[in-house]
Design an enzyme around this catalytic site. Structure first.
Site: not given
Length: 654
Positions: A279, A314-315, A373, A399, A401, A461, A465
């Site tokens: 990310w 990630d995304d 996101c 992950k 989110d 988390r 961030d």
């Protein structure tokens, strides 16, 4: 010309027989200022409005944003510093809270305490006679930098000698502290490994030393086999139980052995997961090719040899309805409801197979909401289908989110609403014929550390961030350590990724540039995460790793502190105004101790045995230098650089 005249206006006086004048802070070069957001403003607040504190207007001054630091060379020529400080009215949010601090030649000259929006300006009037170097600092009062707009209003110096000049923060050489691995084999990584019965098994034995190395394993349970040439164990996890496996590695220079305890049961991630996540480097530029390159580099760089094993997307691997890159735009689901990867990811199964061929594991990302996101397809109302798909593709880490799930619950942050999507996906992942480590990414809402394990999570988390607040590494770590009681094998508090080397700008999602942290801050970063038993996921540019970055990431003795089977997060012991200790009990009875200095000047930090519950004269080893320092009675003291640390291990068995 009128403004220029006002900016340099001076007032004559007679002090000790010398003509003195007033020099305003805003007339100095403010470009060396380091601050958490934006740039310093002259005669206005950070929102570019006139300076105002609790309704009081000021014509001159400097508006800044926590956390900020400005170094000024006084060269002994100033006698006083005066100002009015406080939160700028234009911040517009009651959450704003800041602290002001002035340091001169390494000692604190003045502190404001916590100031909030609406608090009247606090007056500063201090003697700086003889001071060579002064530092103006704004802190975030320990609660993050959001809305922390701070004013140094009417800030000025009384000068009778050398004129004050701003200066860059003293530079630090990027010194490589850790010796390179020797040619003889050294087996690294965790001493315990969790898996679930009947699922695919994959474990690469992390080993430094000159290749080729021949591997052997005595006591492997039925269903597992070792490739002696590459040290990769594969097969099917055995029935429930604990299996002590003796690992051996040999080359032309020597031999090594180590016991690995394989625990086949219900719990994964018996030590904090380690790997890489794309990310903070590639953002929405990630591709299949970049992921494969990262896997290659994890092996070729030596990261895999010290325990890094996950290569995580990630995304932005899915389709979006709209995006600046047309190759990432398309249908979110196919006719059967399956999620559709974008054109940069033509073969998800092929990608995970490639990563697995290196002895590494593959991770994936999604959201319980309809969109991620970054606006890509999420898993809402397709959870079972996606969990099954991810397992069939061969992914080993997920992950999850929060993102757009706020819209699903319409802002309801009750404990039931916060737990529901994670409980659902956690149960689904357990049903798959695959070990999938589950990472809860929801930024600490609802005290997730108290119930993350209950819903099937392995790490979660604990805050926002970190990419948005890298200047708060110490504060983030101290806050994370408050939840230490919830750290244990299979349950890890996650303060976010390691961001050193080349990383992108979290706000602009730009191409990677050198991280803003000093070398000492980078050593402290890694030390804090290891002492906290945090997941170790590097999120810098794998294709541009330099020797210094690898030195910080790949010290096996430091990583052993993170991977200790006891799974304890270190406790914090204050040691001074800007100094503290972190003390971690290890499974073998040793203690790891970090001596940290958050201040702007080098200082001595002392670890007293009475505070650590240590007896006698234990041997002390410096882990970054990998040097034995000798035995110490009653205490160990070290000079610790600004924003730095010294990390030692006490052998309490001798």
């Amino acid at each position: 010309m009128k403004h220029l005249f006002l900016s340099w206006l001076t007032t004559a006086a007679c002090i000790g027989g010398f003509a003195a004048e007033t020099v305003w802070l805003h007339t100095l070069d403010l470009t060396p200022t380091r601050q958490g957001y934006g740039t310093p403003q002259i005669d206005r607040g950070i929102r570019e409005q006139p300076l105002s504190i609790a309704g009081q207007k000021f014509e001159h001054g400097v508006g800044t944003h926590a956390k900020s630091t400005l170094w000024i060379n006084l060269a002994g020529g100033s006698s006083r510093f005066q100002a009015a400080v406080g939160v700028d009215d234009a911040t517009g949010d009651a959450k704003a809270s800041v602290t002001f601090k002035i340091v001169g030649d390494g000692r604190t000259l003045w502190q404001s305490g916590t100031l909030k929006m609406g608090d009247p300006a606090k007056s500063v009037d201090i003697d700086v006679t003889g001071i060579q170097t002064m530092i103006l600092m704004v802190g975030d009062a320990g609660d993050g930098i959001a809305f922390d707009h701070a004013n140094w209003a009417d800030a000025r110096f009384r000068v009778a000698g050398a004129m004050p000049k701003t200066m860059a923060q003293p530079s630090e050489p990027a010194v490589i502290l850790t010796p390179a691995p020797g040619p003889s084999p050294r087996i690294n990584g965790p001493r315990v490994y969790g898996c679930r019965p009947g699922n695919p098994f994959l474990y690469r034995i992390p080993t430094t030393g000159e290749r080729p190395i021949r591997f052997a394993a005595a006591g492997l349970p039925d269903g597992l086999r070792l490739d002696a040439a590459n040290g990769i164990i594969t097969g099917t996890s055995p029935k429930r139980g604990r299996y002590a496996v003796t690992l051996r590695a040999a080359n032309a220079h020597g031999r090594a052995k180590r016991t690995l305890k394989i625990v086949c049961g219900d719990t994964l991630a018996l030590t904090p997961p380690m790997g890489w996540n794309h990310w903070y480097t590639h953002y929405d530029r990630i591709t299949d090719e970049l992921m494969r390159q990262a896997a290659d580099v994890m092996v070729s760089s030596g990261m895999a040899d010290v325990g890094y094993q996950y290569v995580n997307i990630d995304d932005c691997w899915m389709n979006a309805s709209k995006n600046r890159d047309p190759l990432r735009v398309g249908p979110l689901r196919d006719d059967r409801g399956n999620i559709v990867p974008n054109k940069h990811f033509p073969d998800m199964k092929g990608l995970s197979d490639y990563i697995h061929s290196k002895g590494l594991k593959a991770g994936l990302y999604t959201s319980p909401g309809p969109l991620t996101c970054a606006g890509f397809a999420g898993s809402h109302e397709h959870e079972a289908q996606d969990a099954r798909q991810f397992a069939e593709w061969g992914f080993d880490f997920l992950k999850y989110d929060w993102c757009s799930y706020d819209g699903v619950v319409k802002g309801d942050h009750s404990l039931e609403s916060l737990k529901r999507p994670y409980q659902l996906m956690g149960d689904l992942l357990k049903q798959q014929n695959r070990d999938i480590v589950f990472n809860l990414c929801q930024y600490g809402m609802g005290n997730v550390w108290e119930w993350g394990e209950e819903v099937g999570g392995h790490c979660w988390r604990t805050a926002g961030d970190l990419g948005f607040e890298l200047d708060r590494v110490f504060e983030v770590a101290l806050k994370n350590a408050e939840h230490r009681v919830h750290s244990k094998p299979g349950s890890w508090n996650d303060p976010d990724y390691i961001q050193i080397g080349l990383i992108g700008n979290a706000r602009g999602m730009g191409e990677p540039i050198p991280c803003p942290l000093t070398p000492n801050e980078q050593y402290a970063f890694m030390s804090l995460w290891c002492l906290m038993a945090a997941p170790l996921f590097y999120s810098g540019d794998m294709n541009h790793l330099d020797a210094f970055t690898l030195n910080v990431l790949c010290n096996p003795e430091v990583i052993e502190i993170d991977q200790d089977p006891l799974g304890e997060c270190a406790r914090v012991i204050p040691a001074g105004e800007d100094t503290f200790l972190m003390v971690k009990d290890l499974e073998d009875g040793d203690k790891a101790v970090g001596l940290f200095n958050r201040g702007e000047m080098e200082t001595t930090v002392t670890a007293r045995w009475s505070d650590l519950d240590v007896k006698g004269r234990p041997p002390v080893r410096d882990l970054w230098h990998q040097e034995n320092l000798g035995r110490f009675r009653d205490a160990f003291a070290a000079r610790v650089p600004a924003h730095g640390c010294v990390l030692v291990r006490l052998d309490c068995g001798r």
